[in-house]
Design a protein around this motif. Structure first.
Motif, mmCIF file in Angstrom:
data_model
loop_
_atom_site.group_PDB
_atom_site.id
_atom_site.type_symbol
_atom_site.label_atom_id
_atom_site.label_comp_id
_atom_site.label_asym_id
_atom_site.label_seq_id
_atom_site.Cartn_x
_atom_site.Cartn_y
_atom_site.Cartn_z
ATOM 1 N N PHE A 135 0.832 -1.212 0.000
ATOM 2 C CA PHE A 135 0.000 0.000 0.000
ATOM 3 C C PHE A 135 0.856 1.246 0.000
ATOM 4 O O PHE A 135 0.546 2.232 -0.658
ATOM 5 N N LYS A 136 1.942 1.177 0.743
ATOM 6 C CA LYS A 136 2.845 2.323 0.826
ATOM 7 C C LYS A 136 3.357 2.714 -0.548
ATOM 8 O O LYS A 136 3.711 3.848 -0.791
ATOM 9 N N ASN A 137 3.396 1.730 -1.445
ATOM 10 C CA ASN A 137 3.910 1.993 -2.779
ATOM 11 C C ASN A 137 3.013 2.910 -3.592
ATOM 12 O O ASN A 137 3.403 3.399 -4.633
ATOM 13 N N ILE A 138 1.780 3.090 -3.138
ATOM 14 C CA ILE A 138 0.889 4.030 -3.817
ATOM 15 C C ILE A 138 1.175 5.440 -3.318
ATOM 16 O O ILE A 138 1.279 6.374 -4.087
ATOM 17 N N PHE A 139 1.331 5.562 -1.993
ATOM 18 C CA PHE A 139 1.451 6.888 -1.391
ATOM 19 C C PHE A 139 2.886 7.341 -1.184
ATOM 20 O O PHE A 139 3.133 8.508 -0.956
ATOM 21 N N GLY A 140 3.814 6.396 -1.217
ATOM 22 C CA GLY A 140 5.198 6.757 -0.969
ATOM 23 C C GLY A 140 5.478 6.926 0.511
ATOM 24 O O GLY A 140 4.583 6.785 1.336
ATOM 25 N N LEU A 184 9.136 3.094 4.780
ATOM 26 C CA LEU A 184 8.590 1.795 5.174
ATOM 27 C C LEU A 184 9.140 1.462 6.555
ATOM 28 O O LEU A 184 10.207 0.864 6.675
ATOM 29 N N LYS A 185 8.394 1.833 7.583
ATOM 30 C CA LYS A 185 8.892 1.672 8.956
ATOM 31 C C LYS A 185 9.151 0.212 9.265
ATOM 32 O O LYS A 185 10.125 -0.123 9.927
ATOM 33 N N CYS A 221 17.454 3.591 6.689
ATOM 34 C CA CYS A 221 16.135 4.071 6.313
ATOM 35 C C CYS A 221 15.683 3.309 5.066
ATOM 36 O O CYS A 221 16.469 3.092 4.160
ATOM 37 N N VAL A 222 14.441 2.894 5.051
ATOM 38 C CA VAL A 222 13.881 2.244 3.863
ATOM 39 C C VAL A 222 12.772 3.141 3.332
ATOM 40 O O VAL A 222 11.854 3.480 4.072
ATOM 41 N N VAL A 223 12.856 3.548 2.096
ATOM 42 C CA VAL A 223 11.774 4.363 1.531
ATOM 43 C C VAL A 223 11.158 3.666 0.329
ATOM 44 O O VAL A 223 11.820 2.934 -0.396
ATOM 45 N N ALA A 224 9.872 3.937 0.135
ATOM 46 C CA ALA A 224 9.131 3.323 -0.963
ATOM 47 C C ALA A 224 8.888 4.348 -2.056
ATOM 48 O O ALA A 224 8.740 5.533 -1.785
ATOM 49 N N PHE A 225 8.834 3.873 -3.286
ATOM 50 C CA PHE A 225 8.415 4.724 -4.398
ATOM 51 C C PHE A 225 6.908 4.907 -4.305
ATOM 52 O O PHE A 225 6.214 3.968 -3.944
ATOM 53 N N ASP A 226 6.393 6.068 -4.643
ATOM 54 C CA ASP A 226 4.934 6.147 -4.747
ATOM 55 C C ASP A 226 4.517 5.902 -6.198
ATOM 56 O O ASP A 226 5.338 5.839 -7.101
ATOM 57 N N TYR A 227 3.216 5.728 -6.383
ATOM 58 C CA TYR A 227 2.703 5.301 -7.672
ATOM 59 C C TYR A 227 3.037 6.305 -8.767
ATOM 60 O O TYR A 227 3.418 5.934 -9.871
ATOM 61 N N PHE A 228 2.938 7.574 -8.402
ATOM 62 C CA PHE A 228 3.204 8.632 -9.370
ATOM 63 C C PHE A 228 4.667 8.617 -9.812
ATOM 64 O O PHE A 228 4.977 8.690 -10.999
ATOM 65 N N LYS A 229 5.553 8.474 -8.839
ATOM 66 C CA LYS A 229 6.985 8.455 -9.143
ATOM 67 C C LYS A 229 7.330 7.286 -10.059
ATOM 68 O O LYS A 229 8.096 7.445 -11.007
ATOM 69 N N SER A 230 6.759 6.109 -9.756
ATOM 70 C CA SER A 230 7.042 4.935 -10.584
ATOM 71 C C SER A 230 6.582 5.176 -12.006
ATOM 72 O O SER A 230 7.268 4.822 -12.968
ATOM 73 N N THR A 232 7.375 -4.805 -4.241
ATOM 74 C CA THR A 232 7.291 -3.447 -3.721
ATOM 75 C C THR A 232 8.593 -2.740 -4.047
ATOM 76 O O THR A 232 9.652 -3.246 -3.740
ATOM 77 N N GLY A 233 8.496 -1.604 -4.691
ATOM 78 C CA GLY A 233 9.700 -0.869 -5.018
ATOM 79 C C GLY A 233 10.181 -0.101 -3.798
ATOM 80 O O GLY A 233 9.503 0.798 -3.320
ATOM 81 N N SER A 234 11.302 -0.510 -3.255
ATOM 82 C CA SER A 234 11.815 0.229 -2.104
ATOM 83 C C SER A 234 13.332 0.097 -2.064
ATOM 84 O O SER A 234 13.886 -0.883 -2.527
ATOM 85 N N VAL A 235 13.955 1.106 -1.522
ATOM 86 C CA VAL A 235 15.406 1.058 -1.382
ATOM 87 C C VAL A 235 15.782 1.219 0.076
ATOM 88 O O VAL A 235 15.113 1.932 0.822
#
Lengths: 110, 152
Positions: free
Chosen positions: A39-44, A47-48, B64-73, B134-137
């Motif tokens: 879900f986080k992938n939609i909002f960015g 990822l805690k 820190c782990v961050v996810a791409f959002d849909y718009f960015k992808s 899930t796209g995350s780095v």
């Protein structure tokens, strides 16, 4: 146990090198957390759950490395490096390695 | 067909609105904390400069782990067609890296460190190569905190 990623410890001398010590662990989060991450992938955003996962993994790997160093009689691990690799979705391997050494006693306080 | 389009547009706009909002908020908080931590010096040099007095050193880590959002992808996907700078991912990496460095500094500051040397930054994607992943780095920063030993 002193753990650093530089090659020397200021003010202390290395008496003996005991070779490389390593620790590694592979960890995964439960599926619920993975779905939330989806879900986080939609909002960015951060990822805690995964940050936590990596922190736990790092602790675990370091504990294993320190245990190994203690077992061979070291009192410090120097030149520590981390390596991360992903094995499958949601699981990560964390590998930590360093050189186990025996240091002399700290000099008395001036 | 129509439903698909609606879902796609909804995801895209949700990604755009929330992603933007999150990013602005995150950058603001990063800047504030960077100001607060300005006194703590960070070096990528291997060894610390000669220190007056006795010091102790400890390994400090931040990640820190961050996810791409849909718009960015989506934007990055478009960018892949034409080539060039993928700015939407650049800002994401910047955020992750600065956050990781800040967390490392935070840990060092709690120990009372004056500087951090031999800092290494490592980036990895923890989601694997799967297409639906899930796209995350993950960004990890680690170094040696130099803590002056207390006298007396």
């Amino acid at each position: 146990m002193i753990v650093t990623n530089i090659e020397i410890i200021p003010g202390r001398r290395v008496l003996r090198h005991l070779g490389m010590v390593t620790g590694s662990t592979v960890r995964a989060k439960h599926a619920g957390k993975d779905i939330m991450a989806g879900f986080k992938n939609i909002f960015g955003g951060e990822l805690k759950a995964y940050t936590e996962l990596m922190q736990e993994a790092r602790e675990e790997a370091m504990q294993r490395m320190i245990a190994q160093a203690k077992a061979i009689g070291a009192n410090a691990v120097i030149n520590v490096r981390f390596a991360t690799s992903s094995i499958t979705v949601g699981a990560a391997e964390l590998f930590v390695y360093g050189t186990a050494v025996v240091l002399d006693e700290p000099a008395p306080q001036a | 067909m129509n439903v698909d389009l609606v879902v796609f547009l909804a995801l895209l706009s949700a990604g755009y609105v929330f992603g933007r909002y999150n990013e602005r908020k995150h950058f603001r908080s990063i800047q504030e904390r960077e100001q607060a931590m300005r006194e703590l010096l960070v070096f990528s040099e291997r060894l610390p400069p000669p220190q007056p007095g006795a010091v102790e050193c400890t390994l400090v880590v931040g990640s820190c782990v961050v996810a791409f959002d849909y718009f960015k992808s989506f934007v990055a996907g478009l960018r892949n067609l034409f080539g060039g700078r993928v700015t939407s991912y650049e800002t994401l990496m910047d955020r992750a890296r600065r956050e990781a460095l800040l967390r490392m500094k935070q840990e060092a500051a709690e120990l009372g460190a004056t500087m951090i040397v031999n800092v290494k930054i490592e980036t990895s994607s923890i989601s694997g190569e799967a297409a639906n992943a899930t796209g995350s780095v993950e960004v990890m920063a680690y170094g040696t905190a130099i803590v002056p030993r207390q006298r007396g």
